[in-house]
Design a protein around this motif. Structure first.
Motif, PDB file in Angstrom:
ATOM      1  N   GLN A 122      40.070  19.679  47.729  1.00  0.00           N
ATOM      2  CA  GLN A 122      39.926  20.952  47.688  1.00  0.00           C
ATOM      3  C   GLN A 122      38.748  21.135  46.986  1.00  0.00           C
ATOM      4  O   GLN A 122      38.676  22.428  47.101  1.00  0.00           O
ATOM      5  N   VAL A 123      38.189  20.380  46.402  1.00  0.00           N
ATOM      6  CA  VAL A 123      37.018  20.621  45.581  1.00  0.00           C
ATOM      7  C   VAL A 123      35.673  20.487  46.408  1.00  0.00           C
ATOM      8  O   VAL A 123      35.358  19.426  46.362  1.00  0.00           O
ATOM      9  N   ASP A 124      34.912  21.620  46.927  1.00  0.00           N
ATOM     10  CA  ASP A 124      33.349  20.271  47.987  1.00  0.00           C
ATOM     11  C   ASP A 124      32.858  21.474  46.405  1.00  0.00           C
ATOM     12  O   ASP A 124      32.765  22.278  45.947  1.00  0.00           O
ATOM     13  N   GLY A 125      31.300  21.564  47.465  1.00  0.00           N
ATOM     14  CA  GLY A 125      30.111  21.647  46.562  1.00  0.00           C
ATOM     15  C   GLY A 125      30.545  23.568  46.383  1.00  0.00           C
ATOM     16  O   GLY A 125      29.873  23.991  44.956  1.00  0.00           O
ATOM     17  N   ASP A 126      30.469  23.705  46.865  1.00  0.00           N
ATOM     18  CA  ASP A 126      30.316  24.840  47.634  1.00  0.00           C
ATOM     19  C   ASP A 126      31.751  26.131  47.005  1.00  0.00           C
ATOM     20  O   ASP A 126      31.742  27.041  45.835  1.00  0.00           O
ATOM     21  N   VAL A 127      32.782  25.006  46.960  1.00  0.00           N
ATOM     22  CA  VAL A 127      34.182  25.412  45.698  1.00  0.00           C
ATOM     23  C   VAL A 127      33.713  25.523  44.036  1.00  0.00           C
ATOM     24  O   VAL A 127      33.836  26.630  43.738  1.00  0.00           O
ATOM     25  N   TRP A 128      32.928  24.113  43.710  1.00  0.00           N
ATOM     26  CA  TRP A 128      32.975  23.982  42.877  1.00  0.00           C
ATOM     27  C   TRP A 128      32.131  25.350  41.920  1.00  0.00           C
ATOM     28  O   TRP A 128      31.649  25.639  40.913  1.00  0.00           O
ATOM     29  N   GLU A 129      30.949  25.597  42.811  1.00  0.00           N
ATOM     30  CA  GLU A 129      29.512  26.565  42.023  1.00  0.00           C
ATOM     31  C   GLU A 129      30.431  27.894  42.226  1.00  0.00           C
ATOM     32  O   GLU A 129      29.692  28.813  41.156  1.00  0.00           O
ATOM     33  N   GLN A 130      30.969  28.605  42.692  1.00  0.00           N
ATOM     34  CA  GLN A 130      31.852  29.538  42.690  1.00  0.00           C
ATOM     35  C   GLN A 130      32.423  29.577  41.601  1.00  0.00           C
ATOM     36  O   GLN A 130      31.886  30.609  41.357  1.00  0.00           O
ATOM     37  N   GLU A 131      33.165  28.857  41.439  1.00  0.00           N
ATOM     38  CA  GLU A 131      34.366  28.906  40.391  1.00  0.00           C
ATOM     39  C   GLU A 131      34.208  28.501  38.759  1.00  0.00           C
ATOM     40  O   GLU A 131      33.898  29.405  38.311  1.00  0.00           O
ATOM     41  N   ILE A 132      32.941  28.120  38.426  1.00  0.00           N
ATOM     42  CA  ILE A 132      31.413  27.266  37.580  1.00  0.00           C
ATOM     43  C   ILE A 132      31.286  28.523  37.630  1.00  0.00           C
ATOM     44  O   ILE A 132      30.873  29.425  36.296  1.00  0.00           O
ATOM     45  N   ALA A 133      30.323  29.989  38.687  1.00  0.00           N
ATOM     46  CA  ALA A 133      29.152  30.847  38.259  1.00  0.00           C
ATOM     47  C   ALA A 133      30.968  32.062  37.716  1.00  0.00           C
ATOM     48  O   ALA A 133      30.340  32.745  37.309  1.00  0.00           O
ATOM     49  N   THR A 134      31.888  31.883  38.638  1.00  0.00           N
ATOM     50  CA  THR A 134      33.103  33.623  38.489  1.00  0.00           C
ATOM     51  C   THR A 134      32.688  32.579  37.182  1.00  0.00           C
ATOM     52  O   THR A 134      33.481  33.816  35.960  1.00  0.00           O
ATOM     53  N   ASN A 135      33.627  31.727  36.951  1.00  0.00           N
ATOM     54  CA  ASN A 135      34.173  31.797  35.349  1.00  0.00           C
ATOM     55  C   ASN A 135      33.799  31.486  34.100  1.00  0.00           C
ATOM     56  O   ASN A 135      34.972  31.251  33.094  1.00  0.00           O
ATOM     57  N   LEU A 136      32.491  30.680  33.902  1.00  0.00           N
ATOM     58  CA  LEU A 136      32.017  30.464  32.805  1.00  0.00           C
ATOM     59  C   LEU A 136      30.295  31.068  33.276  1.00  0.00           C
ATOM     60  O   LEU A 136      29.971  32.282  32.004  1.00  0.00           O
ATOM     61  N   ASN A 137      29.507  31.051  34.078  1.00  0.00           N
ATOM     62  CA  ASN A 137      28.136  31.936  33.812  1.00  0.00           C
ATOM     63  C   ASN A 137      28.723  33.098  33.901  1.00  0.00           C
ATOM     64  O   ASN A 137      27.867  33.909  33.152  1.00  0.00           O
ATOM     65  N   GLY A 138      29.339  33.761  34.429  1.00  0.00           N
ATOM     66  CA  GLY A 138      29.499  35.084  34.451  1.00  0.00           C
ATOM     67  C   GLY A 138      29.915  35.529  33.575  1.00  0.00           C
ATOM     68  O   GLY A 138      29.558  36.381  32.934  1.00  0.00           O
TER      69      GLY A 138
END
Length: 261
Positions: free
Chosen positions: A101-117
């Motif tokens: 269930q993890v494609d590039g968009d999912v990966w980037e969104q979850e890293i952006a929210t849970n780590l980068n943010g």
């Protein structure tokens, strides 16, 4: 820098605490816990409606996926309300439960929210805490950072938080900064109500993995964060505390199914 008190008080009365993800189940338990100790509690979430009615001294609204908006909200908050004494990085999000269930968009969104943010919230606050000479950061990470229990992108981000926490503990300790992480297992928040309505049998599948035979409560997670941010933990920094009903201690189904009678 907060120091232990002679009567075992946690030293949080009058301290300013900022909690992200304040509108969620754990966030609301954190608000209640810190308010109960006489702290001044500010909360942040991505929509005002999530925190509008909560007992908060200040409310911040920003989307962790938006770097510019996050940075502006934090800078404005510091300029208006000062630097908090305690920052609880609680906000989190996941949807991709397995690698399929993890494609590039999912990966980037979850890293952006849970780590980068989280970094964009934390970095300016830590910089100002360092100038002041005191501060306390608690990251609400996850058991997913410690072993694989699904949610690959979320897990990678939560593991990143632990590495970032350790960097802060090591490199900012000389400025009076302490940083620690809480790693919850499954937490019995209202989000589970919807899942159990769809899958009533799910709980019977989940609980055998927990040695205590239950999920932890939001309050149990909140109390761990309170401890780590309090004077009772004044000598603790760079630590990871699992609040997981024993999940990461070992594999109970293996013991029962393979070794049991």
């Amino acid at each position: 820098m907060t120091s232990p008190t002679s009567h075992g008080e946690p030293g949080l009365k009058g301290k300013h605490v900022l909690i992200t993800g304040a509108g969620g189940g754990i966030g609301q338990a954190l608000i209640e816990a810190y308010n109960g100790l006489g702290a001044i509690v500010s909360g942040a979430d991505q929509e005002r409606r999530l925190i509008e009615t909560l007992p908060l001294s200040n409310r911040l609204v920003f989307d962790l996926n938006d770097k510019a908006a996050t940075s502006k909200a934090i800078d404005d908050f510091i300029a208006d309300r000062g630097v908090p004494d305690v920052l609880i990085n609680n906000a989190g999000f996941t949807r991709g439960e397995t690698l399929d269930q993890v494609d590039g968009d999912v990966w980037e969104q979850e890293i952006a929210t849970n780590l980068n943010g989280v970094f964009h919230v934390t970095a300016p606050i830590v910089a100002n805490m360092s100038k002041r000479g005191s501060g306390n950061i608690v990251f609400i990470s996850s058991v997913n950072a410690l072993g694989h229990y699904g949610n690959p992108a979320y897990s990678a981000a939560k593991a990143g938080l632990i590495s970032y926490m350790k960097a802060l503990a090591v490199e900012r300790g000389r400025f009076g900064i302490r940083a620690n992480a809480v790693c919850p297992g499954s937490v019995r928040t209202p989000a589970w109500d919807h899942r159990l309505q769809r899958e009533p049998e799910l709980l019977a599948k989940v609980l055998p993995h927990y040695p205590l035979g239950r999920m932890v409560t939001p309050d149990e997670v909140a109390q761990a964060a309170v401890f780590l941010s309090s004077s009772a933990a004044s000598g603790i920094t760079g630590a990871t505390l699992s609040v997981d009903a024993g999940l990461t201690a070992g594999n109970l189904p293996f013991i029962n199914d393979v070794l049991g009678d």
